[in-house]
Write a protein that holds these residues in place. Structure first.
Motif, PDB file in Angstrom:
ATOM      1  N   ARG A  27       0.839  -1.195   0.000  1.00  0.00           N
ATOM      2  CA  ARG A  27       0.000   0.000   0.000  1.00  0.00           C
ATOM      3  C   ARG A  27       0.874   1.244   0.000  1.00  0.00           C
ATOM      4  O   ARG A  27       1.962   1.251   0.564  1.00  0.00           O
ATOM      5  CB  ARG A  27      -0.895   0.020   1.232  1.00  0.00           C
ATOM      6  CG  ARG A  27      -1.858  -1.121   1.293  1.00  0.00           C
ATOM      7  CD  ARG A  27      -2.756  -1.035   2.487  1.00  0.00           C
ATOM      8  NE  ARG A  27      -2.047  -0.553   3.671  1.00  0.00           N
ATOM      9  CZ  ARG A  27      -2.634  -0.075   4.761  1.00  0.00           C
ATOM     10  NH1 ARG A  27      -3.937  -0.003   4.820  1.00  0.00           N
ATOM     11  NH2 ARG A  27      -1.940   0.324   5.794  1.00  0.00           N
ATOM     12  N   LEU A  28       0.405   2.301  -0.643  1.00  0.00           N
ATOM     13  CA  LEU A  28       1.157   3.545  -0.712  1.00  0.00           C
ATOM     14  C   LEU A  28       1.380   4.131   0.680  1.00  0.00           C
ATOM     15  O   LEU A  28       2.432   4.705   0.969  1.00  0.00           O
ATOM     16  CB  LEU A  28       0.432   4.553  -1.597  1.00  0.00           C
ATOM     17  CG  LEU A  28       1.146   5.865  -1.837  1.00  0.00           C
ATOM     18  CD1 LEU A  28       2.492   5.621  -2.517  1.00  0.00           C
ATOM     19  CD2 LEU A  28       0.310   6.798  -2.670  1.00  0.00           C
ATOM     20  N   GLU A  29       0.410   3.976   1.569  1.00  0.00           N
ATOM     21  CA  GLU A  29       0.542   4.497   2.930  1.00  0.00           C
ATOM     22  C   GLU A  29       1.694   3.834   3.677  1.00  0.00           C
ATOM     23  O   GLU A  29       2.278   4.411   4.593  1.00  0.00           O
ATOM     24  CB  GLU A  29      -0.753   4.287   3.721  1.00  0.00           C
ATOM     25  CG  GLU A  29      -1.938   5.050   3.171  1.00  0.00           C
ATOM     26  CD  GLU A  29      -2.644   4.312   2.047  1.00  0.00           C
ATOM     27  OE1 GLU A  29      -2.553   3.075   1.977  1.00  0.00           O
ATOM     28  OE2 GLU A  29      -3.285   4.978   1.226  1.00  0.00           O
ATOM     29  N   ASP A  30       2.034   2.607   3.308  1.00  0.00           N
ATOM     30  CA  ASP A  30       3.116   1.895   3.981  1.00  0.00           C
ATOM     31  C   ASP A  30       4.492   2.292   3.466  1.00  0.00           C
ATOM     32  O   ASP A  30       5.503   1.872   4.011  1.00  0.00           O
ATOM     33  CB  ASP A  30       2.936   0.391   3.816  1.00  0.00           C
ATOM     34  CG  ASP A  30       1.684  -0.112   4.507  1.00  0.00           C
ATOM     35  OD1 ASP A  30       1.206   0.576   5.428  1.00  0.00           O
ATOM     36  OD2 ASP A  30       1.191  -1.184   4.124  1.00  0.00           O
ATOM     37  N   THR A  31       4.560   3.084   2.409  1.00  0.00           N
ATOM     38  CA  THR A  31       5.844   3.443   1.822  1.00  0.00           C
ATOM     39  C   THR A  31       6.302   4.841   2.204  1.00  0.00           C
ATOM     40  O   THR A  31       7.387   5.251   1.835  1.00  0.00           O
ATOM     41  CB  THR A  31       5.775   3.370   0.287  1.00  0.00           C
ATOM     42  OG1 THR A  31       4.802   4.305  -0.185  1.00  0.00           O
ATOM     43  CG2 THR A  31       5.412   1.974  -0.178  1.00  0.00           C
ATOM     44  N   VAL A  32       5.476   5.594   2.942  1.00  0.00           N
ATOM     45  CA  VAL A  32       5.794   6.977   3.262  1.00  0.00           C
ATOM     46  C   VAL A  32       5.930   7.131   4.772  1.00  0.00           C
ATOM     47  O   VAL A  32       5.118   6.633   5.535  1.00  0.00           O
ATOM     48  CB  VAL A  32       4.676   7.923   2.752  1.00  0.00           C
ATOM     49  CG1 VAL A  32       4.963   9.357   3.144  1.00  0.00           C
ATOM     50  CG2 VAL A  32       4.527   7.801   1.256  1.00  0.00           C
ATOM     51  N   GLU A  33       6.967   7.821   5.183  1.00  0.00           N
ATOM     52  CA  GLU A  33       7.153   8.128   6.592  1.00  0.00           C
ATOM     53  C   GLU A  33       7.250   9.640   6.730  1.00  0.00           C
ATOM     54  O   GLU A  33       8.077  10.277   6.080  1.00  0.00           O
ATOM     55  CB  GLU A  33       8.432   7.479   7.118  1.00  0.00           C
ATOM     56  CG  GLU A  33       8.707   7.788   8.558  1.00  0.00           C
ATOM     57  CD  GLU A  33       9.998   7.166   9.045  1.00  0.00           C
ATOM     58  OE1 GLU A  33      10.389   7.485  10.176  1.00  0.00           O
ATOM     59  OE2 GLU A  33      10.608   6.394   8.305  1.00  0.00           O
ATOM     60  N   GLU A  34       6.417  10.195   7.566  1.00  0.00           N
ATOM     61  CA  GLU A  34       6.419  11.642   7.765  1.00  0.00           C
ATOM     62  C   GLU A  34       6.948  11.970   9.150  1.00  0.00           C
ATOM     63  O   GLU A  34       6.481  11.433  10.146  1.00  0.00           O
ATOM     64  CB  GLU A  34       5.007  12.204   7.626  1.00  0.00           C
ATOM     65  CG  GLU A  34       4.455  12.094   6.227  1.00  0.00           C
ATOM     66  CD  GLU A  34       3.071  12.712   6.114  1.00  0.00           C
ATOM     67  OE1 GLU A  34       2.638  13.373   7.078  1.00  0.00           O
ATOM     68  OE2 GLU A  34       2.444  12.524   5.088  1.00  0.00           O
TER      69      GLU A  34
END
Length: 59
Positions: A27-34
């Motif tokens: 999932r795209l949400e799992d590839t981004v860290e803010e």
């Protein structure tokens, strides 16, 4: 007549089990860290409106 023998060795069996299907999609949400690039200095409470100018060598 020659008969073909189908013998599958252990390595071939492992390869077929490993590569027989595609991996699960990510999932795209799992590839981004803010997170903030630099922590805010809340201890001193000092605010300098020209910080970016000083930091970038404009003065």
């Amino acid at each position: 007549m020659t008969q073909e023998r189908k013998s599958v060795d252990a390595a071939q069996l492992q390869r077929s089990l490993r590569f027989s299907r595609l991996p699960e999609p990510v999932r795209l949400e799992d590839t981004v860290e803010e997170r903030p690039a630099a922590p805010h200095d809340s201890v001193s409470g000092a605010y300098n409106a020209d910080w970016w100018l000083i930091r970038m060598g404009g003065l």
